[in-house]
Design a protein around this motif. Sequence first.
Motif, PDB file in Angstrom:
ATOM      1  N   UNK A  12       0.850  -1.351  -0.114  1.00 15.18           N
ATOM      2  CA  UNK A  12       0.147   0.091  -0.008  1.00 15.18           C
ATOM      3  C   UNK A  12       1.032   1.246   0.122  1.00 15.18           C
ATOM      4  N   UNK A  13       1.827   1.331   0.692  1.00 15.65           N
ATOM      5  CA  UNK A  13       3.024   2.308   0.681  1.00 15.65           C
ATOM      6  C   UNK A  13       3.265   2.739  -0.553  1.00 15.65           C
ATOM      7  N   UNK A  14       3.754   1.597  -1.208  1.00 18.97           N
ATOM      8  CA  UNK A  14       4.393   1.614  -2.678  1.00 18.97           C
ATOM      9  C   UNK A  14       3.403   2.217  -3.722  1.00 18.97           C
ATOM     10  N   UNK A  15       2.004   1.641  -3.603  1.00 17.47           N
ATOM     11  CA  UNK A  15       1.030   2.062  -4.421  1.00 17.47           C
ATOM     12  C   UNK A  15       0.566   3.605  -4.230  1.00 17.47           C
ATOM     13  N   UNK A  16       0.733   4.206  -3.059  1.00 18.57           N
ATOM     14  CA  UNK A  16       0.635   5.628  -2.726  1.00 18.57           C
ATOM     15  C   UNK A  16       1.830   6.410  -3.327  1.00 18.57           C
ATOM     16  N   UNK A  17       2.964   5.796  -3.612  1.00 19.28           N
ATOM     17  CA  UNK A  17       4.245   6.479  -4.159  1.00 19.28           C
ATOM     18  C   UNK A  17       4.299   6.479  -5.477  1.00 19.28           C
ATOM     19  N   UNK A  18       3.927   5.459  -6.178  1.00 15.99           N
ATOM     20  CA  UNK A  18       4.309   5.364  -7.532  1.00 15.99           C
ATOM     21  C   UNK A  18       3.064   4.558  -8.311  1.00 15.99           C
ATOM     22  N   UNK A  19       3.065   4.810  -9.629  1.00 14.13           N
ATOM     23  CA  UNK A  19       1.833   4.385 -10.206  1.00 14.13           C
ATOM     24  C   UNK A  19       2.777   2.863 -11.214  1.00 14.13           C
ATOM     25  N   UNK A  20       1.740   1.847 -11.151  1.00 14.82           N
ATOM     26  CA  UNK A  20       1.941   0.640 -11.697  1.00 14.82           C
ATOM     27  C   UNK A  20       1.030   0.254 -12.719  1.00 14.82           C
ATOM     28  N   UNK A  21       1.461  -0.768 -13.620  1.00 12.42           N
ATOM     29  CA  UNK A  21       0.628  -1.565 -14.774  1.00 12.42           C
ATOM     30  C   UNK A  21      -0.234  -2.580 -14.245  1.00 12.42           C
ATOM     31  N   UNK A  22       0.489  -3.116 -13.372  1.00 11.42           N
ATOM     32  CA  UNK A  22       0.078  -4.478 -12.773  1.00 11.42           C
ATOM     33  C   UNK A  22       0.621  -4.817 -11.317  1.00 11.42           C
ATOM     34  N   UNK A  23      -0.556  -5.508 -10.617  1.00 11.74           N
ATOM     35  CA  UNK A  23      -0.011  -6.016  -9.344  1.00 11.74           C
ATOM     36  C   UNK A  23      -0.337  -7.217  -9.249  1.00 11.74           C
TER      37      UNK A  23
END
Length: 121
Positions: free
Chosen positions: A38-49
């Motif tokens: 969740x911390x990463x997702x608030x910091x950067x955009x991703x195409x796939x999890x």
Amino acid sequence: MARILLVDDEPEITAAWKQVLEADSHSVTVEHGGHLAIERLTESLYDLLILDIYMAEGDGLEVLNWLMDYKYELKVIVISGCGNCGVSYLDAAKFLGAQKTLSKPVKMTQLLETVNELLYA
């Protein structure tokens, strides 16, 4: 090249999957728990999890709930190695927005096929 966030609490698995995904020209960030994801997702955009369900530091269902609450649109593959409980967790993951689910152990070819299907279909 897709940006992938890979979340699993088993370092051997994440190391092997990261190597295979990077060899397929993807950029891979690894986290070992749901709270860190969740911390990463608030910091950067991703195409796939790519998200494991059962982890000690925040499970995958928490991450999926967070994605729904914050309207974060992201393609998601959920993986579970929980044995008999895996089916119900994988069903819950689909209900919470995962496009694909896989049961561990996951073959590398199966992982790559699923990743490419979601990214390029």
